[in-house]
Design an enzyme around this catalytic site. Structure first.
Site, PDB file in Angstrom:
ATOM      1  N   HIS A  99     -27.602 -13.699  46.914  1.00  0.00           N
ATOM      2  CA  HIS A  99     -28.545 -14.635  47.516  1.00  0.00           C
ATOM      3  C   HIS A  99     -27.834 -15.609  48.441  1.00  0.00           C
ATOM      4  CE1 HIS A  99     -32.462 -15.998  48.399  1.00  0.00           C
ATOM      5  NE2 HIS A  99     -32.018 -17.226  48.359  1.00  0.00           N
ATOM      6  N   TYR A 143     -27.907 -16.890  52.897  1.00  0.00           N
ATOM      7  CA  TYR A 143     -27.712 -18.187  53.566  1.00  0.00           C
ATOM      8  C   TYR A 143     -26.465 -18.180  54.437  1.00  0.00           C
ATOM      9  CZ  TYR A 143     -31.612 -19.471  50.757  1.00  0.00           C
ATOM     10  OH  TYR A 143     -32.860 -19.490  50.206  1.00  0.00           O
ATOM     11  N   HIS A 154     -40.377  -8.881  53.999  1.00  0.00           N
ATOM     12  CA  HIS A 154     -39.847 -10.256  53.929  1.00  0.00           C
ATOM     13  C   HIS A 154     -38.493 -10.350  54.634  1.00  0.00           C
ATOM     14  CE1 HIS A 154     -38.099 -13.926  52.275  1.00  0.00           C
ATOM     15  NE2 HIS A 154     -37.177 -13.220  51.649  1.00  0.00           N
ATOM     16  N   PHE A 155     -37.594  -9.411  54.326  1.00  0.00           N
ATOM     17  CA  PHE A 155     -36.271  -9.634  54.917  1.00  0.00           C
ATOM     18  C   PHE A 155     -36.175  -9.158  56.368  1.00  0.00           C
ATOM     19  CE2 PHE A 155     -34.934  -5.824  52.272  1.00  0.00           C
ATOM     20  CZ  PHE A 155     -34.524  -4.993  53.298  1.00  0.00           C
ATOM     21  N   HIS A 156     -37.194  -8.408  56.814  1.00  0.00           N
ATOM     22  CA  HIS A 156     -37.187  -8.118  58.249  1.00  0.00           C
ATOM     23  C   HIS A 156     -37.701  -9.324  59.053  1.00  0.00           C
ATOM     24  CE1 HIS A 156     -36.148  -3.993  57.222  1.00  0.00           C
ATOM     25  NE2 HIS A 156     -35.734  -3.908  58.476  1.00  0.00           N
ATOM     26  N   ARG A 177     -40.250   0.309  47.749  1.00  0.00           N
ATOM     27  CA  ARG A 177     -39.196   0.216  48.752  1.00  0.00           C
ATOM     28  C   ARG A 177     -38.077   1.184  48.357  1.00  0.00           C
ATOM     29  NH1 ARG A 177     -35.399  -5.081  47.551  1.00  0.00           N
ATOM     30  NH2 ARG A 177     -34.265  -4.126  49.260  1.00  0.00           N
ATOM     31  N   ARG A 178     -37.071   1.305  49.216  1.00  0.00           N
ATOM     32  CA  ARG A 178     -35.896   2.150  48.971  1.00  0.00           C
ATOM     33  C   ARG A 178     -36.303   3.569  48.573  1.00  0.00           C
ATOM     34  NH1 ARG A 178     -34.181  -2.137  45.135  1.00  0.00           N
ATOM     35  NH2 ARG A 178     -32.686  -3.508  46.155  1.00  0.00           N
TER      36      ARG A 178
HETATM   37 FE1  HAS Z   1     -35.340 -13.938  50.605  1.00  0.00          FE
HETATM   38  C1  HAS Z   1     -35.368 -11.069  48.679  1.00  0.00           C
HETATM   39  C2  HAS Z   1     -36.700 -15.704  48.010  1.00  0.00           C
HETATM   40  C3  HAS Z   1     -35.090 -16.862  52.429  1.00  0.00           C
HETATM   41  C4  HAS Z   1     -33.259 -12.366  52.817  1.00  0.00           C
HETATM   42  N1  HAS Z   1     -34.507 -12.065  50.738  1.00  0.00           N
HETATM   43  C5  HAS Z   1     -34.656 -11.031  49.853  1.00  0.00           C
HETATM   44  C6  HAS Z   1     -33.912  -9.894  50.315  1.00  0.00           C
HETATM   45  C7  HAS Z   1     -33.278 -10.280  51.470  1.00  0.00           C
HETATM   46  C8  HAS Z   1     -33.664 -11.651  51.727  1.00  0.00           C
HETATM   47  C9  HAS Z   1     -32.328  -9.447  52.316  1.00  0.00           C
HETATM   48  O1  HAS Z   1     -37.177 -15.304  45.003  1.00  0.00           O
HETATM   49  C10 HAS Z   1     -33.872  -8.513  49.670  1.00  0.00           C
HETATM   50  C11 HAS Z   1     -32.668  -8.310  48.834  1.00  0.00           C
HETATM   51  C12 HAS Z   1     -32.666  -6.925  48.246  1.00  0.00           C
HETATM   52  O2  HAS Z   1     -32.248  -5.997  48.949  1.00  0.00           O
HETATM   53  O3  HAS Z   1     -33.142  -6.755  47.123  1.00  0.00           O
HETATM   54  N2  HAS Z   1     -35.857 -15.901  50.287  1.00  0.00           N
HETATM   55  C13 HAS Z   1     -36.423 -16.403  49.172  1.00  0.00           C
HETATM   56  C14 HAS Z   1     -36.679 -17.827  49.360  1.00  0.00           C
HETATM   57  C15 HAS Z   1     -36.226 -18.146  50.616  1.00  0.00           C
HETATM   58  C16 HAS Z   1     -35.693 -16.924  51.182  1.00  0.00           C
HETATM   59  C17 HAS Z   1     -37.294 -18.766  48.379  1.00  0.00           C
HETATM   60  N3  HAS Z   1     -34.379 -14.502  52.284  1.00  0.00           N
HETATM   61  C18 HAS Z   1     -34.411 -15.740  52.868  1.00  0.00           C
HETATM   62  C19 HAS Z   1     -33.587 -15.743  54.050  1.00  0.00           C
HETATM   63  C20 HAS Z   1     -33.067 -14.478  54.155  1.00  0.00           C
HETATM   64  C21 HAS Z   1     -33.579 -13.714  53.045  1.00  0.00           C
HETATM   65  C22 HAS Z   1     -33.357 -16.941  54.920  1.00  0.00           C
HETATM   66  C23 HAS Z   1     -32.145 -13.895  55.158  1.00  0.00           C
HETATM   67  C24 HAS Z   1     -31.588 -14.554  56.118  1.00  0.00           C
HETATM   68  N4  HAS Z   1     -35.941 -13.464  48.713  1.00  0.00           N
HETATM   69  C25 HAS Z   1     -36.439 -14.344  47.805  1.00  0.00           C
HETATM   70  C26 HAS Z   1     -36.655 -13.647  46.533  1.00  0.00           C
HETATM   71  C27 HAS Z   1     -36.274 -12.326  46.726  1.00  0.00           C
HETATM   72  C28 HAS Z   1     -35.827 -12.241  48.101  1.00  0.00           C
HETATM   73  C29 HAS Z   1     -37.160 -14.190  45.269  1.00  0.00           C
HETATM   74  C30 HAS Z   1     -36.277 -11.205  45.675  1.00  0.00           C
HETATM   75  C31 HAS Z   1     -37.525 -10.448  45.727  1.00  0.00           C
HETATM   76  C32 HAS Z   1     -37.457  -9.288  44.746  1.00  0.00           C
HETATM   77  O4  HAS Z   1     -38.176  -9.342  43.736  1.00  0.00           O
HETATM   78  O5  HAS Z   1     -36.693  -8.336  44.951  1.00  0.00           O
HETATM   79  C33 HAS Z   1     -36.234 -19.540  51.242  1.00  0.00           C
HETATM   80  O6  HAS Z   1     -34.938 -19.901  51.615  1.00  0.00           O
HETATM   81  C34 HAS Z   1     -37.180 -19.648  52.390  1.00  0.00           C
HETATM   82  C35 HAS Z   1     -37.334 -21.080  52.885  1.00  0.00           C
HETATM   83  C36 HAS Z   1     -37.851 -21.131  54.266  1.00  0.00           C
HETATM   84  C37 HAS Z   1     -38.878 -21.844  54.697  1.00  0.00           C
HETATM   85  C38 HAS Z   1     -39.307 -21.747  56.147  1.00  0.00           C
HETATM   86  C39 HAS Z   1     -38.942 -22.987  56.977  1.00  0.00           C
HETATM   87  C40 HAS Z   1     -39.279 -22.730  58.403  1.00  0.00           C
HETATM   88  C41 HAS Z   1     -38.479 -23.025  59.454  1.00  0.00           C
HETATM   89  C42 HAS Z   1     -38.919 -22.653  60.850  1.00  0.00           C
HETATM   90  C43 HAS Z   1     -39.493 -23.829  61.599  1.00  0.00           C
HETATM   91  C44 HAS Z   1     -40.094 -23.357  62.862  1.00  0.00           C
HETATM   92  C45 HAS Z   1     -40.046 -24.053  64.024  1.00  0.00           C
HETATM   93  C46 HAS Z   1     -40.659 -23.454  65.231  1.00  0.00           C
HETATM   94  C47 HAS Z   1     -39.420 -25.377  64.158  1.00  0.00           C
HETATM   95  C48 HAS Z   1     -39.653 -22.754  53.815  1.00  0.00           C
HETATM   96  C49 HAS Z   1     -37.176 -23.717  59.298  1.00  0.00           C
HETATM   97  C50 HAS Z   1     -41.695 -24.324  65.820  1.00  0.00           C
HETATM   98  C51 HAS Z   1     -42.945 -23.572  65.839  1.00  0.00           C
HETATM   99  C52 HAS Z   1     -44.011 -23.908  66.559  1.00  0.00           C
HETATM  100  C53 HAS Z   1     -45.212 -23.055  66.422  1.00  0.00           C
HETATM  101  C54 HAS Z   1     -44.057 -25.072  67.463  1.00  0.00           C
END
Ligand code: HAS
Length: 571
Positions: free
Chosen positions: A245, A249, A396-398, A461-462
């Site tokens: 995990h 990050y 999600h991860f795409h 998946r997979r």
């Molecule tokens: Fe995830 C599974 C939970 C973030 C990547 N994640 C994965 C896997 C990958 C991955 C590769 O809790 C699969 C792994 C595998 O092969 O089994 N993930 C989270 C949570 C977050 C999160 C809570 N993941 C990421 C990020 C990744 C990533 C970042 C890659 C870079 N994830 C999970 C969980 C799994 C999981 C479980 C396991 C699922 C399972 O059962 O297998 C958090 O960090 C997300 C927080 C993000 C936000 C969004 C903030 C938004 C921002 C953009 C602002 C936009 C602006 C644009 C300013 C709250 C900062 C302005 C727009 C206008 C319209 C003006």
């Protein structure tokens, strides 16, 4: 232009202490020797993009049910090529190359020793990459990018990955040495933000990759070499996710470096707050490691209490991303209003929509809103039961790594590569870059959207294309699988455009100067508290959190360990 500024020189300027931070801009270019090393990373990263992207295209075709792989090539072999090249190789090389350039640009050129370490690390990584890739191509390691036991790969695959990790440690260490040198030469001053951020990401990487190093050295290697017959599967997966995990990050933080420091300058604005940016990075350092069990919520053998604790900690790691979203919105709105934007959303129109250095990462930011929301669903203990091991997770991860993160990397490559090669991004290449970003957004919307929906209908998946014996439920997924193939094809066209732009920027673009944009902090952001650079304090909290989250689960796993499993090769 690239000589190190000493504290003596700072004093000679007679500027008041709080104003001396502007002197950091004395380094406005990456040192030429450092540029060569950074560029070497880009060659590998973009080669991985091309080959890994092609593997992705083959995969979506196979999963549509309308295409079969020729020459006895296996689906899982192609899936491993795709995951390893894009998830592990493209990212790691881009990150280390970008961070090296960022440290050289903001803290000053690396010393000869530091640069030599950088090259040693780089070549170790290359040897490791070639070793692991050869085993995958020979179909000796079709174990996917997570290389879960009891699937057993050839030992050379694991040894290759271990070399990649060791190489990355050496490179990270060289970057930290340069930062430490800066702090020694500039006592009492706030360090350059980009260099600080690179150090935090390297520290997180060291702490996290210890988990996978232990797994590879003490479990996978002896087992694949035949020294031991069986492996404790739960322990290996727990060690993997202790690393895994934080790995996500490690991918994300360089994108955040670009969002916080580069994008404000590209749009002609200022960094909203230096202190807020540093605090969000320190929170990532604390909370990115003790949360890995949220990938194992459905696994037996880990007590519910520890799963719950790590779910709670996962919700803490969302906070720095929300802080980042707030900071970015503030930066955009302040700049848009400065340019005359009126009303609630008038500022939005003022942003430089035709500049690929802004537009491409911006598309990434927008994708991170649903991507992050999906992460919150995944982390919610009960909802995880619904989506775990379905293709929702792939969706999600795409959106996260394969859009928010990599589009930001590509947007950065469009100025970084010409900065390193001494060329210019022409307006023609800029338009091509924008087209690639828009195509990526369209392709990913279709592909990832279809993955999310099919996942909710239970599609796994997979897994290769299958009708599951003509089951009715599996028939429901086919339309979505076709949609994935359409989205995947558009994405591949976008990759070809990106590679075209990158080739132009390396070899053919006109000679000239391209800026490495680094924003200043906005006035009135306040002084950055020194505690934010006190790594000892944050280090102690980090170790305490890891011990709390992992000591009992790992003790439990080891003390109740079953006989273990023999290795399996299903391909
Ligand atoms: Fe995830 C599974 C939970 C973030 C990547 N994640 C994965 C896997 C990958 C991955 C590769 O809790 C699969 C792994 C595998 O092969 O089994 N993930 C989270 C949570 C977050 C999160 C809570 N993941 C990421 C990020 C990744 C990533 C970042 C890659 C870079 N994830 C999970 C969980 C799994 C999981 C479980 C396991 C699922 C399972 O059962 O297998 C958090 O960090 C997300 C927080 C993000 C936000 C969004 C903030 C938004 C921002 C953009 C602002 C936009 C602006 C644009 C300013 C709250 C900062 C302005 C727009 C206008 C319209 C003006």
């Amino acid at each position: 232009m690239t000589t190190a500024i000493t504290s003596k020189e700072v004093k000679q300027t007679n500027l008041p202490k709080e104003k001396t931070s502007i002197l950091k801009d004395k380094f406005i270019q990456v040192d030429r020797k450092d540029a060569k090393l950074a560029l070497a990373h880009m060659y590998v990263a973009f080669t991985a993009l091309l080959v890994g992207g092609l593997a992705g295209l083959l995969q979506v075709f196979v999963r549509s049910g309308a295409f079969e792989l020729p020459f006895g090539i296996g689906y899982y072999q192609v899936l491993t090529v795709h995951g390893v090249l894009l998830g592990l190789i493209l990212t790691t090389y881009f990150i280390l190359g970008f961070q090296l350039a960022a440290v050289s640009r903001t803290a000053g050129p690396l010393s000869n020793t530091q640069r030599k370490l950088g090259w040693i690390g780089f070549w170790l990584m290359v040897v490791g990459t070639i070793a692991a890739a050869t085993m995958v191509l020979l179909n000796e390691a079709s174990v996917l990018y997570t290389f879960y036991a009891p699937l057993q790969a050839h030992w050379i695959f694991y040894a290759g990955l271990a070399l990649v990790v060791v190489g990355s440690w050496i490179e990270g260490f060289a970057q930290i040495m340069r930062y430490a040198q800066w702090r020694k030469e500039n006592k009492g001053q706030t360090s350059p933000l980009l260099a600080f951020m690179a150090v935090v990401n390297n520290l997180m990487w060291f702490v996290a990759s210890l988990g996978v190093a232990v797994e590879v050295l003490f479990q996978l290697l002896p087992w694949s070499l035949g020294f031991v017959e069986r492996i404790d599967v739960l322990l290996s997966r727990t060690l993997f996710w202790y690393f895994g995990h934080a790995l996500v990050y490690f991918w994300l933080l360089p994108a955040y470096m670009i969002w916080y420091v580069v994008i404000p300058k590209v749009i002609g604005g200022k960094l909203f707050s230096d202190a807020l940016a540093r605090l969000s990075f320190m929170l990532f350092l604390l909370f990115s490691v003790p949360v890995g069990v949220h990938h194992q919520l459905t696994e037996p053998g880990i007590d519910g209490f520890w799963k719950f604790l790590q779910v709670v900690l996962t919700f803490f790691v969302i906070v720095p991303s929300l802080m980042t979203a707030f900071s970015m919105f503030a930066t955009f709105e302040l700049r848009g209003r400065e340019l005359g934007g009126k009303g609630v959303l008038g500022w939005f129109r003022q942003l430089p929509w035709k500049d690929s250095r802004f537009l491409v990462p911006f598309i990434g930011m927008v994708a991170f809103i649903p991507g992050g929301a999906g992460g919150i669903v995944n982390a919610s203990y009960q909802m995880n039961q619904l989506i775990h091991n379905t293709i929702w997770v792939t969706g999600h991860f795409h959106l996260t790594v394969a859009t928010a993160v990599v589009l930001t990397y590509f947007g950065a490559a469009f100025w970084l590569i010409p900065h390193l090669t001494g060329r210019k991004l022409t307006s023609k290449m800029n338009s091509l870059a924008n087209t690639s970003g828009i195509l990526w957004a369209v392709g990913m919307f279709i592909m990832s959207g279809a993955m999310h929906l099919a996942g909710l209908l239970g599609a796994p998946r997979r897994s290769e294309y299958s009708t599951y014996g003509g089951s009715e439920q599996a028939a429901e997924w086919i339309t979505y699988q076709f949609a994935q193939a359409i989205g995947g094809t558009i994405l591949f066209i976008s990759i070809l455009l990106i590679i075209g732009v990158v080739i132009n920027l390396i070899w053919f673009a006109p000679k000239g100067e391209e800026e490495f944009p680094v924003a200043e902090a906005a006035a009135g952001g306040g002084k950055t508290p020194a505690i934010l650079e006190n790594f000892k304090v944050w280090g102690v909290i980090l170790v305490a959190l890891i011990l709390i989250a992992y000591t009992f689960p790992i003790f439990d796993i080891i003390s109740n360990s079953p006989a273990g499993s023999k290795g399996f090769k299903f391909w």
